[in-house]
Design an enzyme around this catalytic site. Structure first.
Site, mmCIF file in Angstrom:
data_model
loop_
_atom_site.group_PDB
_atom_site.id
_atom_site.type_symbol
_atom_site.label_atom_id
_atom_site.label_comp_id
_atom_site.label_asym_id
_atom_site.label_seq_id
_atom_site.Cartn_x
_atom_site.Cartn_y
_atom_site.Cartn_z
ATOM 1 N N GLN B 51 0.806 -1.225 0.000
ATOM 2 C CA GLN B 51 0.000 0.000 0.000
ATOM 3 C C GLN B 51 0.834 1.269 0.000
ATOM 4 O O GLN B 51 0.322 2.361 -0.242
ATOM 5 C CB GLN B 51 -0.926 0.004 1.225
ATOM 6 N N HIS B 52 2.109 1.179 0.312
ATOM 7 C CA HIS B 52 2.953 2.373 0.435
ATOM 8 C C HIS B 52 4.193 2.192 -0.428
ATOM 9 O O HIS B 52 5.272 1.877 0.096
ATOM 10 C CB HIS B 52 3.344 2.585 1.905
#
Lengths: 79, 157
Positions: B51-52
């Site tokens: 997600q990052h």
């Protein structure tokens, strides 16, 4: 700088207060800056300013600007 | 005090964080009350990479800082009678300089500047391939110790 001025300077630097706020109403938790961390910052500042080491019981009892003056007398610091 | 190392299992005795929030893998050298160095190996399996960010994974800055703080904590919790104590952050000032990517080794060096009455001030550096990726000045506390020194007729904030 005499002892009174040194004492006040530590309070003003530790808690970002003005000289007019250094009264008998200035107590632990009476302002946001005098919290647990501020307490230890102020104690460390006094130890440096007066070249003393405060006992644990005195750190606990150091509950106000006025009370602190009496405690420092135990360490031969007359204010 | 004597310096020593802590492997991934041994460090759990001195660092209360657990997966997914344990941000250090190994302590290569700790000198209690003085310093702690070690590292975190980063793989594609780290929980935050998907997600990052999708397509451009990198270690969140907040977690880099957390890794530095966790390593500094080990320098304190290895002191006598400190094992297993919970620590809290009081203030951190951090500067990020380089991205930290999957497959890299995030090396950490921390030093204790002062440890007194439950409050530790220290520095931490994170390195990637020898270059500084982030650096921080940190203040952490062990509340159980700090509370012992506070005026008692007042409630702790």
């Amino acid at each position: 700088m005499d002892n009174n001025a040194k004492y006040d300077a530590v309070f003003m630097e530790s808690f970002s207060v003005k000289p007019s706020e250094l009264t008998d109403k200035l107590e632990y938790n009476s302002i946001p800056e005098w919290d647990s961390v501020g307490h230890m910052t102020m104690i460390a500042g006094l130890e440096d300013a007066f070249d003393i080491v405060l006992e644990m019981d005195d750190i606990i009892d150091f509950s106000s600007y006025d009370v602190g003056k009496n405690i420092l007398r135990k360490y031969s610091v007359d204010i | 005090m004597r310096a020593f190392s802590l492997n991934a299992v041994e460090l759990l005795d001195y660092q209360p964080n657990r997966y997914p929030f344990l941000m250090i893998d190994h302590v290569t050298r700790v000198e209690p009350g003085v310093m702690a160095d070690g590292y975190k190996n980063l793989t594609n399996n780290e929980w935050y990479f998907p997600q990052h960010f999708p397509g451009a994974p990198n270690m969140p800055g907040a977690l880099q800082l957390e890794a530095l703080a966790q390593m500094l904590t080990v320098a304190i919790t290895t002191l006598p009678d400190m094992r297993g104590k919970v620590t809290h952050a009081l203030s951190h000032y951090v500067r990020f300089r380089k991205e930290v990517l999957p497959g890299q080794k995030f090396e950490i060096k921390t030093a204790v500047l002062s440890w007194k009455r439950g409050i530790c001030t220290g520095t931490g550096y994170g390195f990637i391939d020898g270059d500084v990726a982030c650096e921080a000045k940190m203040v952490i506390t062990i509340p159980e110790i700090l509370d012992q020194y506070l005026p008692k007729r007042y409630n702790r904030e």
